[in-house]
Structure formats: C-alpha cells, structure tokens
Design a protein around this motif. Structure first.
Motif, PDB file in Angstrom:
ATOM      1  N   HIS A  32       0.782  -1.239   0.000  1.00 31.89           N
ATOM      2  CA  HIS A  32       0.000   0.000   0.000  1.00 31.89           C
ATOM      3  C   HIS A  32       0.811   1.284   0.000  1.00 31.89           C
ATOM      4  CE1 HIS A  32      -3.721  -2.161   0.384  1.00 31.89           C
ATOM      5  NE2 HIS A  32      -3.253  -2.839   1.412  1.00 31.89           N
ATOM      6  N   CYS A  33       2.080   1.201   0.338  1.00 29.22           N
ATOM      7  CA  CYS A  33       2.821   2.462   0.500  1.00 29.22           C
ATOM      8  C   CYS A  33       4.036   2.581  -0.404  1.00 29.22           C
ATOM      9  CB  CYS A  33       3.278   2.634   1.949  1.00 29.22           C
ATOM     10  SG  CYS A  33       2.038   2.207   3.184  1.00 29.22           S
ATOM     11  N   GLN A  34       4.715   1.435  -0.624  1.00 29.66           N
ATOM     12  CA  GLN A  34       6.054   1.562  -1.214  1.00 29.66           C
ATOM     13  C   GLN A  34       6.093   1.972  -2.678  1.00 29.66           C
ATOM     14  OE1 GLN A  34       8.135  -1.968  -0.136  1.00 29.66           O
ATOM     15  NE2 GLN A  34       8.518  -1.252   1.945  1.00 29.66           N
ATOM     16  N   THR A  35       4.969   1.841  -3.384  1.00 29.70           N
ATOM     17  CA  THR A  35       5.015   2.295  -4.781  1.00 29.70           C
ATOM     18  C   THR A  35       5.376   3.786  -4.821  1.00 29.70           C
ATOM     19  OG1 THR A  35       2.649   2.574  -4.639  1.00 29.70           O
ATOM     20  CG2 THR A  35       3.430   0.614  -5.808  1.00 29.70           C
ATOM     21  N   CYS A  36       4.962   4.508  -3.805  1.00 32.31           N
ATOM     22  CA  CYS A  36       5.293   5.942  -3.742  1.00 32.31           C
ATOM     23  C   CYS A  36       6.402   6.213  -2.723  1.00 32.31           C
ATOM     24  CB  CYS A  36       4.068   6.756  -3.357  1.00 32.31           C
ATOM     25  SG  CYS A  36       2.695   6.560  -4.498  1.00 32.31           S
ATOM     26  N   HIS A  37       6.239   5.655  -1.518  1.00 33.01           N
ATOM     27  CA  HIS A  37       7.182   5.964  -0.433  1.00 33.01           C
ATOM     28  C   HIS A  37       8.396   5.047  -0.473  1.00 33.01           C
ATOM     29  CE1 HIS A  37       4.770   8.990   1.604  1.00 33.01           C
ATOM     30  NE2 HIS A  37       3.712   8.249   1.317  1.00 33.01           N
ATOM     31  N   ALA A  38       9.223   5.221  -1.511  1.00 35.09           N
ATOM     32  CA  ALA A  38      10.475   4.466  -1.609  1.00 35.09           C
ATOM     33  C   ALA A  38      11.540   5.437  -2.083  1.00 35.09           C
ATOM     34  CB  ALA A  38      10.301   3.326  -2.601  1.00 35.09           C
TER      35      ALA A  38
ATOM     36  N   TYR B 188      -6.034   9.523   4.875  1.00 31.81           N
ATOM     37  CA  TYR B 188      -5.858  10.138   3.565  1.00 31.81           C
ATOM     38  C   TYR B 188      -4.723   9.478   2.797  1.00 31.81           C
ATOM     39  CZ  TYR B 188      -1.941  13.511   3.188  1.00 31.81           C
ATOM     40  OH  TYR B 188      -0.739  14.113   3.016  1.00 31.81           O
ATOM     41  N   MET B 189      -4.007   8.603   3.451  1.00 26.09           N
ATOM     42  CA  MET B 189      -3.026   7.739   2.790  1.00 26.09           C
ATOM     43  C   MET B 189      -3.603   6.335   2.763  1.00 26.09           C
ATOM     44  SD  MET B 189      -0.357   9.085   1.648  1.00 26.09           S
ATOM     45  CE  MET B 189      -0.587  10.822   1.359  1.00 26.09           C
ATOM     46  N   PRO B 190      -3.317   5.509   1.765  1.00 25.12           N
ATOM     47  CA  PRO B 190      -2.604   5.837   0.527  1.00 25.12           C
ATOM     48  C   PRO B 190      -3.405   6.867  -0.275  1.00 25.12           C
ATOM     49  CG  PRO B 190      -3.034   3.465   0.721  1.00 25.12           C
ATOM     50  CD  PRO B 190      -3.782   4.127   1.803  1.00 25.12           C
TER      51      PRO B 190
HETATM   52  C1  HEC Z   1       0.010   7.110  -4.696  1.00 27.03           C
HETATM   53  C2  HEC Z   1       1.144   7.497  -3.924  1.00 27.03           C
HETATM   54  C3  HEC Z   1       1.115   7.293  -2.429  1.00 27.03           C
HETATM   55  C4  HEC Z   1       0.843   6.134  -1.736  1.00 27.03           C
HETATM   56  C5  HEC Z   1       0.471   4.782  -2.306  1.00 27.03           C
HETATM   57  C6  HEC Z   1       1.008   6.461  -0.341  1.00 27.03           C
HETATM   58  N1  HEC Z   1       1.352   7.767  -0.194  1.00 27.03           N
HETATM   59 FE1  HEC Z   1       1.790   8.729   1.531  1.00 27.03          FE
HETATM   60  N2  HEC Z   1       2.086  10.452   0.524  1.00 27.03           N
HETATM   61  C7  HEC Z   1       1.952  10.601  -0.831  1.00 27.03           C
HETATM   62  C8  HEC Z   1       2.108  12.009  -1.149  1.00 27.03           C
HETATM   63  C9  HEC Z   1       2.040  12.624  -2.526  1.00 27.03           C
HETATM   64  C10 HEC Z   1       2.331  12.685   0.063  1.00 27.03           C
HETATM   65  C11 HEC Z   1       2.523  14.162   0.267  1.00 27.03           C
HETATM   66  C12 HEC Z   1       1.148  14.706   0.491  1.00 27.03           C
HETATM   67  C13 HEC Z   1       1.080  16.146   0.791  1.00 27.03           C
HETATM   68  O1  HEC Z   1       2.075  16.854   0.699  1.00 27.03           O
HETATM   69  O2  HEC Z   1      -0.037  16.543   1.116  1.00 27.03           O
HETATM   70  C14 HEC Z   1       2.326  11.676   1.078  1.00 27.03           C
HETATM   71  C15 HEC Z   1       2.510  11.953   2.418  1.00 27.03           C
HETATM   72  C16 HEC Z   1       2.529  11.000   3.392  1.00 27.03           C
HETATM   73  C17 HEC Z   1       2.834  11.258   4.771  1.00 27.03           C
HETATM   74  C18 HEC Z   1       3.160  12.616   5.360  1.00 27.03           C
HETATM   75  C19 HEC Z   1       1.886  13.293   5.705  1.00 27.03           C
HETATM   76  C20 HEC Z   1       2.118  14.607   6.350  1.00 27.03           C
HETATM   77  O3  HEC Z   1       1.210  15.411   6.216  1.00 27.03           O
HETATM   78  O4  HEC Z   1       3.158  14.835   6.945  1.00 27.03           O
HETATM   79  C21 HEC Z   1       2.744  10.082   5.430  1.00 27.03           C
HETATM   80  C22 HEC Z   1       2.976   9.837   6.902  1.00 27.03           C
HETATM   81  C23 HEC Z   1       2.383   9.073   4.469  1.00 27.03           C
HETATM   82  N3  HEC Z   1       2.261   9.673   3.243  1.00 27.03           N
HETATM   83  C24 HEC Z   1       2.187   7.757   4.781  1.00 27.03           C
HETATM   84  C25 HEC Z   1       1.755   6.817   3.865  1.00 27.03           C
HETATM   85  C26 HEC Z   1       1.471   5.456   4.214  1.00 27.03           C
HETATM   86  C27 HEC Z   1       1.614   4.850   5.605  1.00 27.03           C
HETATM   87  C28 HEC Z   1       1.086   4.827   3.083  1.00 27.03           C
HETATM   88  C29 HEC Z   1       0.643   3.417   2.931  1.00 27.03           C
HETATM   89  C30 HEC Z   1      -0.389   2.970   3.818  1.00 27.03           C
HETATM   90  C31 HEC Z   1       1.125   5.816   2.020  1.00 27.03           C
HETATM   91  N4  HEC Z   1       1.530   7.000   2.542  1.00 27.03           N
HETATM   92  C32 HEC Z   1       0.818   5.563   0.685  1.00 27.03           C
HETATM   93  C33 HEC Z   1       1.735   9.614  -1.759  1.00 27.03           C
HETATM   94  C34 HEC Z   1       1.425   8.317  -1.444  1.00 27.03           C
END
Ligand code: HEC
Length: 404
Positions: free
Chosen positions: A334-340, A379-381
């Motif tokens: 759920h996360c690593q496609t983006c958070h890597a 709000y994530m993913p």
């Molecule tokens: C499709 C891409 C994508 C996926 C999948 C994703 N994220 Fe993110 N995430 C982002 C983006 C883009 C931001 C920056 C959002 C912003 O600046 O508002 C972010 C920001 C965050 C932040 C920082 C939020 C903050 O306001 O400081 C956290 C923590 C986070 N993600 C956790 C996760 C987790 C845990 C998962 C998996 C369960 C996940 N993300 C899945 C794209 C993704």
C-alpha cells in the motif's frame, strides 16, 4: 523525466505565486495601516487639500505620507498603481492549479469513491465553480444587497458554504479546499479589476480635467470601498486555504467542508475585531468568542481512533496478533510504490513528503505521522488507489501502538 520537470515547474510557479501573494496582501495590509494611522495634518497641508498625514522611519530614512481628501490640484507626473500584485497572484494561482491539480497530480483532485471523473472533466467542473461563483458575486454586489454590509456578508457566507459542501462531495478533500481558495481569490481579484480599478480611473480622470469628482465618481468610490472591505475580510481565510494542503487532518476529514467553513468564519470574525478597532470601536468580546470557537473546534476534531486502536490492542487475542511480516507486506502493497527511495509510481521521483518506507525501522521512525495519515485521517494511501481496507488500517494502528 516528465515528473522531474513538472516538479521544477511546480516549484517555480508556486514560488512566484507566493511572492506575488505576499506583495499583494502586504501592500493591502500596509495601506489599511496607513489609513488607520493618519493624523490631523497641520493647517498649511489642509489648505492643499490633504486630509491626513503621517511620518514613518524605515530602512534608514524618514518617509512623509499625505492622503488627499479628493486629489492633488494637478496630476503628478508619476502615479503608482497597485494592481499587478493582484493580477499576477491570480494568474500564477491559476497556473499552479493547472500544474499541480489538473495536469500534475489529478490524484489530489479526483477521489473515485466520491466521483469517477476524468482529469479533463474534473478541471472543467473546477473552473466552472470558479467562474460561476465570480458571476454570482458580481450579480449580487451590483444589486441592492451590495449596499447592505451585514446582509451581503451573510448571503456570501451561505453561498460559499454551499460551494464548499458541493465541491467536497465531488472532489478529494485537498482539491475541494484549493478550489475554495481559488474561488475566493478570484472574487478578490475581480473586486480589484471590476470595481476598485474603474473607480480609481474615474477619480484620476476627474483630477486630470481639474474637476471636482462628480456624483458618478462618488458612487463608484463607495462601491469600491465596499469591495475593498470584502477583500479585507477574505484575506485571513484565503491564507489558511493556501497553507491547508499541509493539513490533511482538516481536508481529509469526513466533514472537511464544515471544518473549512468554521475556520473561515472564525478568521473572518476575528478580522472584524481589528476592523472595528481601526474605527475606534473596542470589542474584545469578538476575539474571546473567536478563541472559544477555536477551542471548541480543537475539541470536536480531537482524534478518538488512537484510543480505539489502543483498546483493540488490549483486547486482541493471539489469533489477531499483528506480526512484523504482516506490516512489511502491508506497507509494501500500500505504501512503497510511492514511499520508496526510487518510487515505482511514475508520478514521483523522490519519496513524497521525504518519507521512504523501505524498512520497518523507517515505519517506526515515522510512526506518529503514519498513524495520522493512514489510520486517523485515512488520507493515505493517496486516493486509496491500492484499496487499503479498514481491517488493514486497524492492524497498522495496533502495530504502531505496540511499538511505543
Ligand atoms: C500514490 C502514492 C502514495 C501512496 C500509495 C502512499 N502515499 Fe503517503 N504520501 C503521498 C504524497 C504525494 C504525500 C505528500 C502529500 C502532501 O504533501 O499533502 C504523502 C505523504 C505521506 C505522509 C506525510 C503526511 C504529512 O502530512 O506529513 C505520510 C505519513 C504518508 N504519506 C504515509 C503513507 C502510508 C503509511 C502509506 C501506505 C499505507 C502511504 N503514505 C501511501 C503519496 C502516497
């Protein structure tokens, strides 16, 4: 490469937008301050038609400012207008809307669980709201309601509330918020372009002809004053919306639209205190009410999920135990496609928000933010494109709790 260049474009446009906005709102604050600090001028200045003056020191020099009751006897060779600050804020803001929301990451705007839109329809709807609200405002302010400050304020608030609610039903929270900002900003620039500028041009024309400004100029000036007062009330809410993209706590809340309305109301109301004070009316009760409303809002929004997760941990039997491997799999899906470090999602070149979740250690390191983003506000993913289930969120929440 496209994502890389779009990141630069977004930075440059955003930077420019913030600078233009600072220049606009800064100039507007400065002139409000000037108006409120003018004092009775000496007799010889009054004879020249000056109604108030003041002295200031800044940057190592003295400045003498004088405000004329109507205008100087003769047009000065150079007259400074303040309009490009407003226009360039609008133009760069619209460019930013395209770069970030319409073209760059429609994921900020489109939430398939609310409405399955193509980026093109989403952009059309967004621009339609902006144009439609501007048209409504212009119709109203030119009518009889325009002259009734309180009633107009109430009607405008209700209209904005309806747009806010409607946008929230169609768009992802973040996109809905930014569209409210774009609507308010466009109305404010419309006030400059469609009301304040024409009034100033009429005044300048009268002075150039050496005439006393007539009734028509007076009417235009009166309406320009009303428009400028509206802009004044809208500055604090719009600045909140400009920075709101940092606060998913608000925009990704189920009632994000109501929270935005509450914050908009509180900040505009607080502005009222300062506006009254400038007119010599002291009403600290306004600030007190604004503070109480803020405290109530903080209380209403306080997360309860953290406690739920805690209780669930306590009652979870062995069969529900969450293992490290579960979490590793969950994060990888759920996360690593983006958070890597090198995201496989083509929209990103670098881990979003600087958060790479390649190891369990890094998940622990960011545990508070992850709790907030994936468990509390959910709000994530982003856009929940990976279809993370409530059970998985619960698991993640329980595991994060256990790490404490
Ligand atoms: C499709 C891409 C994508 C996926 C999948 C994703 N994220 Fe993110 N995430 C982002 C983006 C883009 C931001 C920056 C959002 C912003 O600046 O508002 C972010 C920001 C965050 C932040 C920082 C939020 C903050 O306001 O400081 C956290 C923590 C986070 N993600 C956790 C996760 C987790 C845990 C998962 C998996 C369960 C996940 N993300 C899945 C794209 C993704």
């Amino acid at each position: 490469m496209a994502a890389y260049l779009s990141e630069w474009l977004s930075l440059i446009v955003r930077w420019f937008h913030v600078i233009a906005g600072v220049a606009w709102i800064g100039a507007s604050f400065y002139f409000i301050w000037l108006d409120n600090h003018l004092r009775e001028p000496p007799e010889w200045k009054k004879e020249k038609g000056i109604k108030g003056d003041l002295w200031a020191i800044h940057g190592g020099g003295f400045y003498e400012v004088a405000k004329y009751r109507l205008g100087p006897e003769e047009m000065p060779p150079v007259l400074h207008w303040f309009k490009w600050e407003a226009y360039s804020t609008l133009l760069s803001g619209l460019a930013l809307l395209f770069v970030v929301y319409y073209i760059g990451s429609p994921g900020y705007l489109i939430d398939a669980s609310k409405a399955e839109l193509t980026p093109f329809t989403a952009a059309l709807i967004g621009l339609g709201f902006i144009g439609g609200m501007l048209a409504l405002y212009e119709i109203l302010i030119r009518g009889p309601l325009g002259r009734n400050g309180m009633a107009f304020g109430a009607v405008l608030f209700v209209l904005l509330l309806v747009a806010d609610w409607a946008l929230f039903q169609i768009f992802a929270g973040r996109g809905a918020y930014i569209h409210m900002g774009a609507i308010i900003g466009t109305i404010m620039v419309g006030n400059v372009f469609l009301g304040i500028m024409p009034s100033q041009r009429a005044l300048v024309a009268a002075v150039e002809k050496g005439e006393e400004p007539g009734e028509n100029v007076g009417r235009l000036a009166e309406l320009a004053k009303i428009r400028s007062t509206h802009n004044n009330y809208l500055t604090l809410p719009i600045i909140f919306i400009m920075i709101s993209n940092h606060y998913p706590l608000f925009y990704s809340h189920t009632y994000g639209w109501a929270i935005l309305a509450a914050i908009g109301f509180i900040t505009a109301f607080a502005r009222h205190f300062f506006n009254l004070r400038h007119r010599g009316v002291h009403r600290p009760s306004i600030l007190l009410v604004a503070a109480i409303l803020t405290v109530i809002l903080i209380g209403v929004l306080a997360p309860s999920t953290g406690q739920h997760a805690g209780t669930a941990t306590a009652t979870a039997g062995a069969e529900n135990a969450v293992t490290d491997v579960d979490i590793q799999n969950l994060v990888s899906t759920h996360c690593q496609t983006c958070h890597a470090e090198s995201p496989s999602n083509p929209a990103f070149n670098a881990p979003p928000a600087g958060i790479a979740l390649g190891s369990l250690a890094s998940v622990k390191q960011h545990s508070a933010q992850i709790m907030q983003a994936a468990v509390t506000t959910q709000y994530m993913p982003l856009g929940n494109t990976t279809g993370m289930t409530p059970e998985e969120r619960q698991k993640l929440g329980n595991w994060l709790q256990e790490q404490k």
